[in-house]
Write a protein that holds these residues in place. Sequence first.
Motif, PDB file in Angstrom:
ATOM      1  N   LEU B  76       0.832  -1.213   0.000  1.00 36.19           N
ATOM      2  CA  LEU B  76       0.000   0.000   0.000  1.00 36.19           C
ATOM      3  C   LEU B  76       0.859   1.253   0.000  1.00 36.19           C
ATOM      4  N   ARG B  77       1.983   1.183   0.738  1.00 31.73           N
ATOM      5  CA  ARG B  77       2.834   2.376   0.806  1.00 31.73           C
ATOM      6  C   ARG B  77       3.382   2.714  -0.584  1.00 31.73           C
ATOM      7  N   ALA B  78       3.700   1.687  -1.381  1.00 32.50           N
ATOM      8  CA  ALA B  78       4.171   1.948  -2.756  1.00 32.50           C
ATOM      9  C   ALA B  78       3.023   2.433  -3.645  1.00 32.50           C
ATOM     10  N   VAL B  79       1.868   1.814  -3.477  1.00 33.04           N
ATOM     11  CA  VAL B  79       0.693   2.225  -4.255  1.00 33.04           C
ATOM     12  C   VAL B  79       0.357   3.683  -3.966  1.00 33.04           C
ATOM     13  N   ASP B  80       0.396   4.038  -2.684  1.00 30.47           N
ATOM     14  CA  ASP B  80       0.065   5.417  -2.297  1.00 30.47           C
ATOM     15  C   ASP B  80       1.100   6.396  -2.849  1.00 30.47           C
ATOM     16  N   ARG B  81       2.343   6.014  -2.748  1.00 32.67           N
ATOM     17  CA  ARG B  81       3.414   6.932  -3.170  1.00 32.67           C
ATOM     18  C   ARG B  81       3.256   7.319  -4.640  1.00 32.67           C
ATOM     19  N   PHE B  82       2.871   6.345  -5.451  1.00 31.36           N
ATOM     20  CA  PHE B  82       2.766   6.608  -6.896  1.00 31.36           C
ATOM     21  C   PHE B  82       1.314   6.759  -7.355  1.00 31.36           C
ATOM     22  N   GLU B  83       0.399   6.774  -6.380  1.00 24.92           N
ATOM     23  CA  GLU B  83      -1.026   6.974  -6.665  1.00 24.92           C
ATOM     24  C   GLU B  83      -1.488   6.055  -7.790  1.00 24.92           C
ATOM     25  N   ILE B  84      -1.307   4.750  -7.568  1.00 24.28           N
ATOM     26  CA  ILE B  84      -1.653   3.760  -8.580  1.00 24.28           C
ATOM     27  C   ILE B  84      -3.075   3.267  -8.335  1.00 24.28           C
ATOM     28  N   PRO B  85      -4.010   3.595  -9.238  1.00 25.53           N
ATOM     29  CA  PRO B  85      -5.344   3.018  -9.093  1.00 25.53           C
ATOM     30  C   PRO B  85      -5.238   1.503  -9.215  1.00 25.53           C
ATOM     31  N   SER B  86      -5.940   0.782  -8.375  1.00 22.70           N
ATOM     32  CA  SER B  86      -5.743  -0.664  -8.349  1.00 22.70           C
ATOM     33  C   SER B  86      -7.073  -1.398  -8.434  1.00 22.70           C
ATOM     34  N   THR B  87      -7.025  -2.518  -9.105  1.00 24.08           N
ATOM     35  CA  THR B  87      -8.197  -3.380  -9.274  1.00 24.08           C
ATOM     36  C   THR B  87      -7.902  -4.650  -8.502  1.00 24.08           C
ATOM     37  N   VAL B  88      -8.471  -4.761  -7.322  1.00 24.47           N
ATOM     38  CA  VAL B  88      -8.076  -5.881  -6.472  1.00 24.47           C
ATOM     39  C   VAL B  88      -8.798  -7.157  -6.908  1.00 24.47           C
ATOM     40  N   SER B  89      -7.989  -8.156  -7.217  1.00 24.18           N
ATOM     41  CA  SER B  89      -8.507  -9.497  -7.472  1.00 24.18           C
ATOM     42  C   SER B  89      -8.686 -10.133  -6.100  1.00 24.18           C
ATOM     43  N   LEU B  90      -9.917 -10.144  -5.632  1.00 26.38           N
ATOM     44  CA  LEU B  90     -10.155 -10.326  -4.198  1.00 26.38           C
ATOM     45  C   LEU B  90     -10.853 -11.629  -3.859  1.00 26.38           C
ATOM     46  N   SER B  91     -10.260 -12.368  -2.938  1.00 28.62           N
ATOM     47  CA  SER B  91     -11.009 -13.433  -2.282  1.00 28.62           C
ATOM     48  C   SER B  91     -12.066 -12.739  -1.446  1.00 28.62           C
ATOM     49  N   LEU B  92     -13.337 -12.910  -1.818  1.00 27.66           N
ATOM     50  CA  LEU B  92     -14.379 -12.043  -1.267  1.00 27.66           C
ATOM     51  C   LEU B  92     -14.632 -12.260   0.218  1.00 27.66           C
ATOM     52  N   SER B  93     -14.132 -13.357   0.767  1.00 25.42           N
ATOM     53  CA  SER B  93     -14.261 -13.549   2.218  1.00 25.42           C
ATOM     54  C   SER B  93     -13.551 -12.433   2.970  1.00 25.42           C
ATOM     55  N   VAL B  94     -12.571 -11.816   2.312  1.00 23.18           N
ATOM     56  CA  VAL B  94     -11.845 -10.713   2.948  1.00 23.18           C
ATOM     57  C   VAL B  94     -12.811  -9.582   3.313  1.00 23.18           C
TER      58      VAL B  94
END
Lengths: 307, 312
Positions: B76-94
């Motif tokens: 997340l810290r890297a994603v935030d630093r570069f403001e990368i929009p992300s599409t989470v491939s998510l195990s929905l139980s999360v």
Amino acid sequence: MTLIQHPRDATVFAPGLPRAYDTHRAPWQLPAGKKLAVSVLLHAPSYQDVPPAGSFKPIAMQGGVGRDTAEPKHGQLARLSQWDFGLTVGIWRLLGIAQKAGVPVAVALDSFGVRTMPGLADLVAERAQEIVVRGSAANIILDEAMTADEERAYIAEARSAVEAATGRTASGWFSPERANSARTAGLLREAGFDWFGDWPVDERPVALDGAASGLTAVPFGLETEDMFALYTRSLAFPDYERLLDETVEQLIADADVVGGRFLGLSWFGWVLGQACFADVAERTLTKLAANPQVLLVTPGDVAALHR
Amino acid sequence: MTIQNNDRLVYEAMPTRPLVTWPEGRTVAVWHAPNVEHYDYIAPGGGTPQGRTRYPDPQHYMHRDNGNRTAFWRMLRAVDRFEIPSTVSLSLSVLEEMPEVRDAMAERGWEIMSHGISNLRPLYDMPYDDEDRFYELSQQLAETYYGGRRIKGMLGPKVSGTDNTSDLMVKHGMTYHADWIHDEQPRPLRTEGDGRLVSIPYSFMLNDVPLLLAKHYPGSYFVDMAKAQIDRMLRDADEDGQGRVACIATHPFVSGQPYMQRYLEEIFAYLRSDDRIWVATAADITDHYLENSYDEQLAHANGISAAREARA
């Protein structure tokens, strides 16, 4: 009288393949003093998700998720769609690269692909210097358990479909997964093929004998094949490029010792046609085209040259 | 009659297609797909994360769970630093069971792409009605726990599906399917009825699991591959005008490892270094394609097919 008594069920040598060894055979002379003939064969196979009943399938093959080579469970699309990438995008990228470099290419098509992918055969026919028949589909292979008539029918159906779709005559064959029965070479000759590319057996074309007499094995190397190098062996792409460069350099040097050499580059649309790998093809073909010691020639022409 | 997988594809060779373009003249769309997964400690049917021991396999359960406890937050810290929009491939139980992770994604506006309930519960051979209920539950989970936002796409759990998957996805309002990796552009997928579903190019090339976990390349090779892939796409797009799509697929338990952070940041910095790159979500790309290209692409491919049939 020999000392070894081979078991009755052993076939010790490949039928039709004469035994001949470097430094014990007349050197192969290439025209105009060239030292290395290079043919580029671009594979454009299709993957049939549910092969017809009775088809023979590979035990393992590349493509899909991770490095698992077993047949995926039905419903996993990774291998199917990764191989299809070669037909939607990859083969066209490689054809464009070859055209820019001025390198003639052969493209290998199968019957399932030309039947089910509208426009594929027409566009390949416009852009390829030679058309090669590549069986029924990437994952429907020849097998020793087929009868001779089944194998004849497989070969005839593939040839007929590819020639009809492209409007071109094919003199060359490449088997999916390079799979053969012991009869295959003879049956290809019987069907009228002049050459086939399955056997990575030599560094020069090989005229076969016996039932396959008249057929030339044009040896497309395994170690220099993109699928083998990048998937089976998992080489990093810069290492694969270096392997190709060093192969060319050594073959040219060897030509002065053992005669003209042949390098068959076997490249898949779904492998080297990937954007991340395509620059390897571009740089390699550009270097080959600029090398005065290299003769760039289609496999059909190299087979004719050898005869 | 169920549509066979081969027949889902609407084939047309890249060189003959009408142009696909992206907003503001950008030429390569890149989506970041972090796979935030949960693996059952003991999975129904006895599956294991690595196929290494019989279940449970604490070594790999813990290795993956640590991905959500520590590595996710580092990523997340890297994603935030570069403001990368992300599409989470998510195990929905999360969504239901890891509110800390869920809320962190929601705060950043991450788009949810379904990756099943658990990554050890594949869809293979699932009866139609059960699979139907699976999508219903998937949408309920998103609506309940993710601000009412319905899920637009799926990467099958453990990259699995059935012959009904595409049609059921459409029935439940989804518009993109990431299991197809057959193209550098979205492509229409044939479905029963008039539902519109496209393939969105996911990647097993720019994907940390095949590269690092399965094939054992170093982290720096992930960077080399990403740069090689996108550089080539940019050059090709400059030449033929075709917009293209690349996907950077990560997993916290792989790319979130401490030694990977510098490489992840190098990839993100690269994505932010070229104005031709459109860093977007899978739904951004899909929506734009559906709005601007889908009908034209489908009609063009059908035209080629009809011309061939007429000639025959």
